[in-house]
Motif scaffolding. Structure first.
Motif, PDB file in Angstrom:
ATOM      1  N   ILE A  34       1.798   4.683 -12.850  1.00 17.85           N
ATOM      2  CA  ILE A  34       2.328   4.140 -11.593  1.00 17.85           C
ATOM      3  C   ILE A  34       2.306   2.620 -11.515  1.00 17.85           C
ATOM      4  O   ILE A  34       3.336   1.972 -11.396  1.00 17.85           O
ATOM      5  N   GLY A  35       1.126   1.991 -11.531  1.00 15.39           N
ATOM      6  CA  GLY A  35       1.015   0.550 -11.365  1.00 15.39           C
ATOM      7  C   GLY A  35      -0.400   0.185 -10.964  1.00 15.39           C
ATOM      8  O   GLY A  35      -1.302   1.026 -10.975  1.00 15.39           O
ATOM      9  N   ALA A  36      -0.620  -1.076 -10.614  1.00 18.13           N
ATOM     10  CA  ALA A  36      -1.893  -1.564 -10.080  1.00 18.13           C
ATOM     11  C   ALA A  36      -3.106  -0.911 -10.762  1.00 18.13           C
ATOM     12  O   ALA A  36      -3.370  -1.134 -11.930  1.00 18.13           O
ATOM     13  N   ARG A  37      -3.841  -0.077 -10.027  1.00 17.57           N
ATOM     14  CA  ARG A  37      -5.078   0.520 -10.536  1.00 17.57           C
ATOM     15  C   ARG A  37      -4.859   1.349 -11.797  1.00 17.57           C
ATOM     16  O   ARG A  37      -5.579   1.189 -12.791  1.00 17.57           O
ATOM     17  N   GLY A  66       1.174  -3.281  -7.568  1.00 21.91           N
ATOM     18  CA  GLY A  66       1.501  -1.868  -7.535  1.00 21.91           C
ATOM     19  C   GLY A  66       2.996  -1.621  -7.674  1.00 21.91           C
ATOM     20  O   GLY A  66       3.811  -2.544  -7.603  1.00 21.91           O
ATOM     21  N   ALA A  67       3.353  -0.356  -7.855  1.00 24.20           N
ATOM     22  CA  ALA A  67       4.760   0.011  -7.994  1.00 24.20           C
ATOM     23  C   ALA A  67       5.576  -0.434  -6.785  1.00 24.20           C
ATOM     24  O   ALA A  67       6.735  -0.813  -6.915  1.00 24.20           O
ATOM     25  N   LEU A  68       4.969  -0.427  -5.592  1.00 22.29           N
ATOM     26  CA  LEU A  68       5.688  -0.786  -4.375  1.00 22.29           C
ATOM     27  C   LEU A  68       5.147  -2.049  -3.718  1.00 22.29           C
ATOM     28  O   LEU A  68       5.489  -2.343  -2.568  1.00 22.29           O
ATOM     29  N   THR A  69       4.315  -2.800  -4.434  1.00 22.92           N
ATOM     30  CA  THR A  69       3.908  -4.104  -3.912  1.00 22.92           C
ATOM     31  C   THR A  69       5.156  -4.967  -3.721  1.00 22.92           C
ATOM     32  O   THR A  69       5.969  -5.106  -4.626  1.00 22.92           O
ATOM     33  N   GLY A  70       5.319  -5.511  -2.526  1.00 25.66           N
ATOM     34  CA  GLY A  70       6.468  -6.353  -2.230  1.00 25.66           C
ATOM     35  C   GLY A  70       7.665  -5.605  -1.679  1.00 25.66           C
ATOM     36  O   GLY A  70       8.628  -6.225  -1.213  1.00 25.66           O
ATOM     37  N   ALA A  71       7.614  -4.262  -1.716  1.00 23.19           N
ATOM     38  CA  ALA A  71       8.725  -3.470  -1.186  1.00 23.19           C
ATOM     39  C   ALA A  71       8.578  -3.295   0.319  1.00 23.19           C
ATOM     40  O   ALA A  71       7.520  -3.552   0.895  1.00 23.19           O
ATOM     41  N   SER A 489      -2.527   2.656  -6.744  1.00 19.51           N
ATOM     42  CA  SER A 489      -1.594   2.321  -7.818  1.00 19.51           C
ATOM     43  C   SER A 489      -0.205   1.985  -7.286  1.00 19.51           C
ATOM     44  O   SER A 489       0.546   1.243  -7.915  1.00 19.51           O
ATOM     45  N   MET A 490       0.149   2.510  -6.128  1.00 24.86           N
ATOM     46  CA  MET A 490       1.426   2.199  -5.506  1.00 24.86           C
ATOM     47  C   MET A 490       1.433   0.798  -4.903  1.00 24.86           C
ATOM     48  O   MET A 490       2.495   0.216  -4.675  1.00 24.86           O
ATOM     49  N   GLY A 491       0.244   0.259  -4.612  1.00 27.25           N
ATOM     50  CA  GLY A 491       0.168  -1.055  -3.977  1.00 27.25           C
ATOM     51  C   GLY A 491       0.151  -0.988  -2.471  1.00 27.25           C
ATOM     52  O   GLY A 491       0.473  -1.953  -1.790  1.00 27.25           O
ATOM     53  N   MET A 492      -0.264   0.156  -1.937  1.00 24.15           N
ATOM     54  CA  MET A 492      -0.368   0.353  -0.497  1.00 24.15           C
ATOM     55  C   MET A 492      -1.833   0.435  -0.083  1.00 24.15           C
ATOM     56  O   MET A 492      -2.721   0.589  -0.923  1.00 24.15           O
ATOM     57  N   ARG A 528      -4.827  11.998 -13.453  1.00 24.88           N
ATOM     58  CA  ARG A 528      -4.772  11.350 -14.769  1.00 24.88           C
ATOM     59  C   ARG A 528      -5.493   9.990 -14.728  1.00 24.88           C
ATOM     60  O   ARG A 528      -6.268   9.653 -15.620  1.00 24.88           O
ATOM     61  N   ILE A 529      -5.239   9.239 -13.687  1.00 25.13           N
ATOM     62  CA  ILE A 529      -5.866   7.915 -13.541  1.00 25.13           C
ATOM     63  C   ILE A 529      -7.382   8.056 -13.414  1.00 25.13           C
ATOM     64  O   ILE A 529      -8.143   7.313 -14.051  1.00 25.13           O
ATOM     65  N   TYR A 530      -7.818   9.019 -12.605  1.00 27.39           N
ATOM     66  CA  TYR A 530      -9.261   9.205 -12.411  1.00 27.39           C
ATOM     67  C   TYR A 530      -9.946   9.605 -13.714  1.00 27.39           C
ATOM     68  O   TYR A 530     -11.045   9.125 -14.033  1.00 27.39           O
ATOM     69  N   ASN A 531      -9.291  10.458 -14.486  1.00 24.10           N
ATOM     70  CA  ASN A 531      -9.856  10.878 -15.772  1.00 24.10           C
ATOM     71  C   ASN A 531      -9.842   9.736 -16.785  1.00 24.10           C
ATOM     72  O   ASN A 531     -10.750   9.628 -17.617  1.00 24.10           O
ATOM     73  N   LEU A 532      -8.822   8.898 -16.740  1.00 26.29           N
ATOM     74  CA  LEU A 532      -8.771   7.745 -17.639  1.00 26.29           C
ATOM     75  C   LEU A 532      -9.941   6.802 -17.371  1.00 26.29           C
ATOM     76  O   LEU A 532     -10.591   6.312 -18.306  1.00 26.29           O
ATOM     77  N   GLU A 533     -10.224   6.558 -16.104  1.00 22.47           N
ATOM     78  CA  GLU A 533     -11.378   5.715 -15.754  1.00 22.47           C
ATOM     79  C   GLU A 533     -12.681   6.331 -16.272  1.00 22.47           C
ATOM     80  O   GLU A 533     -13.559   5.634 -16.781  1.00 22.47           O
ATOM     81  N   ARG A 534     -12.778   7.642 -16.154  1.00 22.43           N
ATOM     82  CA  ARG A 534     -13.991   8.320 -16.629  1.00 22.43           C
ATOM     83  C   ARG A 534     -14.116   8.207 -18.142  1.00 22.43           C
ATOM     84  O   ARG A 534     -15.222   8.031 -18.676  1.00 22.43           O
TER      85      ARG A 534
END
Length: 599
Positions: A34-37, A66-71, A489-492, A528-534
């Motif tokens: 997604i983006g960001a985190r 994030g994917a929508l930061t600035g949107a 990750s979206m930037g919200m 997926r993101i949470y598992n990647l951090e782990r």
């Protein structure tokens, strides 16, 4: 492939040799994380060995939008700082609002990767796609406000991100500050920036929007979401009126408001530091981050000047946890956290741990050098905040490394109310069971905003759960953690989740990026993101026993208030949580990694 709403460009800055390069963003990774985190974590894992010293040149510092930061989405202005944490030794991803993230996106970059370290202080200037490193010798030693003022006089209409003296002295609780008093506050990310001799990043942009896949669909979804946000009791009334301090009375009434370093969980003095009292007596205005319809930021006054006011967690940490029920004093202590660039949760919690050490006689009057660490003393919380931020004195320097290292030094490790060496925030896990499970399993250590179980357990969003029971809490915690990874990750802002549901986020990301997510696929991306951090933490040396709570919360019952007699039942929730996650002994199985595309 191309995903609309991204610039498709990353800025790489080598601080050791001054080389600056533009690189193409891997859009396959952007789609997958997604983006960001999410994207920042994947990039960090690709770039470094997780076993390195967090304050070495080998560590990298990633600022990612994030994917929508600035949107045109509600609260779509956030960015994250991703690095290896010097406080926990694990993944650090600290989130901030304000204007800086949107300005970076508008300038033409999706993120910045800093590597190496400069021999002398520098700052980075980005003016659209013009980028330059400049000497920051005259800024070194300046507070956050002083730094921002100097740079904004040179670069008008810019947004400034910087570190204060806390980052320069490499306090493990140092934050990154932007736009006055917005902070990427946790996990010591400011210390990593300081270790690289990077004082600030200035961003100017001529654009004020980004292209999206379907502007009409995004506009329609925006109207739907705005109506929900305005009609929701938390986002439409509570937060705009009282800020996050609206929680002071609410949490205290549940008997889950920790006092005196978690020796108690209820106070009859909290009205003095409540959101209602702040609004009535001290509020001078409110603050809205980029594209935010909520406006939870508080503005108070100090010596005739308007400054940022404290959040709920800071009111609690200096208030109940240190025993100081005086709003002007807490405003002053919070001001110094922002000025010095230090975490306004971890710092007062470390002071509270020191106060209990002093109460037990472990810390002596001689070591306090004229400012005894007494619970309830107003001068103490302000002066010790300054000592920590400036790294003054032998004890001040030790406290600047966080409560776990402080308490271990004095032989009382159990007095550090922390998880994975990061101090716990303002909710007693004995009175609110699910938040305790979230604390214990948080990938970045003691943290409430990675799976905000206060939402269902106290605020009845999306429904009210019994906060004292453990039934179903494992699955609820997992869902909240995965959803939060998506929102970050979206930037919200996480606060939108009080009013919005997973379908709203699906509609936003599909209209903005042109992807074809379903509710199931988007939550799987969060998983997926949470598992990647782990995985990062596992490679960094995390052990299964690191998913734990402080001894006090497991063995000692709450001693006062509405939740008297309660203990955390983490031992019963953890096995169910690991099963729900597809983990064994705290880590993903091979089958889970294959299912999530992380093998």
């Amino acid at each position: 492939m191309s995903i609309t709403s991204y610039n498709g460009k990353i800025l790489r800055v080598n601080l050791s040799n001054g080389e600056i390069k533009n690189e193409v963003l891997d859009m396959k990774l952007a789609e997958k994380f997604i983006g960001a985190r999410g994207l920042g974590t994947k990039m960090l894992m690709n770039e470094i060995n997780p076993t390195i010293d967090a304050l070495s040149k080998e560590n990298k510092l990633i600022m990612m939008t994030g994917a929508l930061t600035g949107a045109s989405v509600p609260t779509g202005g956030r960015y994250v700082v991703v690095t290896k944490s010097p406080l926990t030794g694990m993944i650090a991803c600290s989130n901030s609002g304000g204007e800086w993230g949107a300005k970076l996106k508008y300038s033409g970059f999706d993120g910045i990767i800093f590597e190496g370290a400069s021999d002398s202080p520098v700052y980075l200037v980005i003016e659209d796609e013009y980028v330059e490193l400049k000497a920051a010798d005259k800024l070194w030693g300046k507070t956050s406000t002083e730094t921002e003022k100097i740079l904004k006089e040179i670069y008008t209409n810019s947004s400034v991100l910087n570190i204060g003296p806390g980052g320069e002295t490499k306090s493990l609780m140092a934050a990154v500050i932007n736009d006055g008093d917005r902070a990427a506050g946790r996990s010591g990310v400011g210390a990593v920036m300081g270790s690289k001799n990077l004082k600030a990043i200035v961003v100017k942009s001529s654009r004020n929007s980004i292209p999206v896949s379907d502007s009409n669909a995004l506009k329609n979804e925006m109207l739907v979401a705005m109506k929900k946000i305005k009609e929701d009791g938390v986002t439409g009334t509570g937060l705009p009126t009282y800020g996050t301090a609206v929680l002071v009375n609410i949490i205290n009434e549940t008997g889950s408001f920790p006092v005196k370093n978690w020796q108690g969980s209820y106070s009859n003095q909290v009205e003095n530091i409540s959101g209602e009292t702040m609004t009535e007596k001290y509020l001078k205005g409110t603050y809205h981050c980029h594209r935010c319809p909520i406006g939870c930021g508080r503005v108070v006054e100090r010596n005739g000047e308007k400054i940022g006011g404290p959040e709920y967690e800071t009111l609690w940490a200096y208030g109940g946890n240190c025993g100081v029920y005086d709003l002007p004093t807490i405003n002053e202590a919070n001001f110094w956290c922002n000025e010095l660039g230090i975490d306004a949760i971890s710092v007062p919690c470390t002071i509270a741990s020191a106060m209990e050490l002093y109460e037990k006689g472990a810390i002596t009057d001689e070591e306090c050098e004229g400012i005894p660490l007494k619970f309830g003393d107003k001068e103490t919380i302000v002066e010790w905040t300054k000592r920590i931020g400036y790294g003054q004195g032998k004890l001040g320097k030790l406290m600047a490394q966080g409560s776990q290292r402080l308490c271990e030094k004095y032989g009382y490790p159990e007095l550090s109310m922390s998880v994975k060496k990061q101090e716990l925030p303002a909710y007693d896990a004995r009175g609110i069971q699910g938040i305790g499970l979230n604390y214990a399993t948080s990938n970045r250590g003691g943290c409430h905003v990675r799976g905000y179980m206060i939402s269902p357990e106290v605020l009845a969003h999306p429904q009210l759960l019994d906060r004292t029971t453990i039934e179903g809490k494992a699955q609820w915690t997992k869902i909240f953690q995965d959803l939060t990874a998506v929102i970050d990750s979206m930037g919200m802002c996480l606060f939108t989740s009080f009013a919005l549901n997973i379908d709203d986020y699906v509609n936003f990301i599909n209209a903005g990026t042109g992807t074809n997510h379903t509710a199931e696929s988007l939550l799987e991306t969060g998983e997926r993101i949470y598992n990647l951090e782990r995985l990062f933490n596992q490679q960094a040396g995390m052990k299964a026993e690191d998913d734990r709570l402080p001894k006090r919360l497991i063995e000692e019952s709450i001693s006062n208030g509405p939740s008297i007699g309660q203990k955390s039942h983490l031992d019963k929730m953890l096995p169910e949580y690991y099963t729900a996650r597809g983990w064994v002994d705290a880590f993903p199985t091979k089958e889970t990694l294959i299912r999530l595309g992380l093998d």
